[in-house]
Design a protein around this motif. Structure first.
Motif, PDB file in Angstrom:
ATOM      1  N   LEU A  79       0.837  -1.209   0.000  1.00 10.87           N
ATOM      2  CA  LEU A  79       0.000   0.000   0.000  1.00 10.87           C
ATOM      3  C   LEU A  79       0.869   1.255   0.000  1.00 10.87           C
ATOM      4  O   LEU A  79       0.581   2.224  -0.706  1.00 10.87           O
ATOM      5  N   ALA A  80       1.943   1.229   0.789  1.00 11.07           N
ATOM      6  CA  ALA A  80       2.864   2.371   0.823  1.00 11.07           C
ATOM      7  C   ALA A  80       3.520   2.570  -0.535  1.00 11.07           C
ATOM      8  O   ALA A  80       3.681   3.704  -1.001  1.00 11.07           O
ATOM      9  N   GLY A  81       3.891   1.465  -1.181  1.00  9.94           N
ATOM     10  CA  GLY A  81       4.498   1.563  -2.505  1.00  9.94           C
ATOM     11  C   GLY A  81       3.550   2.147  -3.537  1.00  9.94           C
ATOM     12  O   GLY A  81       3.936   3.003  -4.341  1.00  9.94           O
ATOM     13  N   ILE A  82       2.303   1.701  -3.493  1.00  6.56           N
ATOM     14  CA  ILE A  82       1.317   2.194  -4.470  1.00  6.56           C
ATOM     15  C   ILE A  82       1.078   3.690  -4.294  1.00  6.56           C
ATOM     16  O   ILE A  82       1.109   4.455  -5.259  1.00  6.56           O
ATOM     17  N   VAL A  83       0.857   4.134  -3.053  1.00  3.45           N
ATOM     18  CA  VAL A  83       0.567   5.549  -2.837  1.00  3.45           C
ATOM     19  C   VAL A  83       1.800   6.404  -3.121  1.00  3.45           C
ATOM     20  O   VAL A  83       1.687   7.539  -3.609  1.00  3.45           O
ATOM     21  N   SER A  84       2.993   5.870  -2.875  1.00  3.79           N
ATOM     22  CA  SER A  84       4.223   6.606  -3.196  1.00  3.79           C
ATOM     23  C   SER A  84       4.356   6.793  -4.700  1.00  3.79           C
ATOM     24  O   SER A  84       4.743   7.864  -5.173  1.00  3.79           O
ATOM     25  N   GLY A  85       4.018   5.749  -5.466  1.00  6.81           N
ATOM     26  CA  GLY A  85       4.025   5.854  -6.924  1.00  6.81           C
ATOM     27  C   GLY A  85       3.005   6.848  -7.425  1.00  6.81           C
ATOM     28  O   GLY A  85       3.261   7.622  -8.358  1.00  6.81           O
ATOM     29  N   MET A  86       1.830   6.863  -6.797  1.00  7.59           N
ATOM     30  CA  MET A  86       0.780   7.808  -7.186  1.00  7.59           C
ATOM     31  C   MET A  86       1.208   9.255  -6.925  1.00  7.59           C
ATOM     32  O   MET A  86       0.850  10.160  -7.678  1.00  7.59           O
ATOM     33  N   GLU A  87       1.954   9.455  -5.862  1.00 11.04           N
ATOM     34  CA  GLU A  87       2.450  10.796  -5.556  1.00 11.04           C
ATOM     35  C   GLU A  87       3.502  11.241  -6.573  1.00 11.04           C
ATOM     36  O   GLU A  87       3.626  12.426  -6.884  1.00 11.04           O
ATOM     37  N   GLN A  88       4.266  10.298  -7.086  1.00  7.73           N
ATOM     38  CA  GLN A  88       5.339  10.611  -8.028  1.00  7.73           C
ATOM     39  C   GLN A  88       4.792  10.993  -9.401  1.00  7.73           C
ATOM     40  O   GLN A  88       5.285  11.915 -10.048  1.00  7.73           O
ATOM     41  N   ILE A  89       3.774  10.259  -9.872  1.00 10.38           N
ATOM     42  CA  ILE A  89       3.209  10.495 -11.195  1.00 10.38           C
ATOM     43  C   ILE A  89       1.709  10.712 -11.058  1.00 10.38           C
ATOM     44  O   ILE A  89       1.001   9.876 -10.487  1.00 10.38           O
TER      45      ILE A  89
END
Length: 202
Positions: A79-89
């Protein structure tokens, strides 16, 4: 077409595998290079969310942003990885894939994208009766839900799906081989996949 981005998760510790799976060899490249190349054939932007220990090595292998988890969620799982990716792009939809699915193909990503509809917040394949939330598509609307879960120290993909309007897609609807969904957890599974791949080429 709506903007669709790709998030590749390479933040796991690979304990059962014994070494970082993202860097395992596959068809003359590494797992992470292969997944990035497949993603890039289909979506406009791709980001890799890496474990801190291997980030610098991944940066030398791929030509897409390689980030770590947002500091406040570091090490909190997929979940942390997904939201971090969403913040990046910034995108409307995100195709999510782990780094340990070497059979992934643009055929599969295209089929998944074909199931996207804005009435849903998640498009999740069901293969052999098993949900595949880490090989799925998520709308930008889920970002707030993920943040709320992590704030409550809840890390389960199932907890996220229980709060979303999910379209579960059976393999027959995707019309792709279920072998595309095989992920590698152990060295034994890795060796078996390598041998299967060799046999296909013979």
């Amino acid at each position: 077409m709506k903007k669709i981005a790709g998030i590749i998760l390479a933040g796991g510790m690979s304990r059962r595998f014994g070494e970082p799976k993202a860097l395992a060899s596959w068809q003359g490249h590494t797992f992470i290079e292969h997944i990035v190349q497949v993603m890039q054939t289909t979506v406009q932007d791709v980001v890799v969310v890496s474990h801190p220990d291997i980030r610098e090595r991944i940066v030398t292998l791929v030509d897409v942003p390689v980030i770590e988890d947002i500091p406040s969620y570091k090490g909190e799982g997929p979940l942390a990885g997904i939201v971090s990716g969403m913040e990046q792009i910034k995108a409307q939809w995100y195709i999510v894939s782990p780094c340990d699915t070497p059979n992934l193909s643009n055929e599969w990503i295209t089929a998944l994208i074909g199931q996207i509809s804005d009435e849903y917040e998640a498009i999740v394949p069901v293969i052999d009766g098993k949900k595949q939330p880490l090989l799925a598509a998520y709308h930008d609307r889920v970002k707030e839900k993920i943040c709320a879960l992590l704030h409550e120290e809840k890390r389960s993909m199932g907890q996220l799906l229980s709060q979303c309007n999910v379209k579960y897609v059976m393999e027959v609807e995707l019309n792709v081989a279920k072998e595309l969904f095989v992920n590698v957890n152990t060295k034994e599974e890795y060796v078996r996949l390598l041998n299967e791949n060799k046999n296909k080429k013979v």
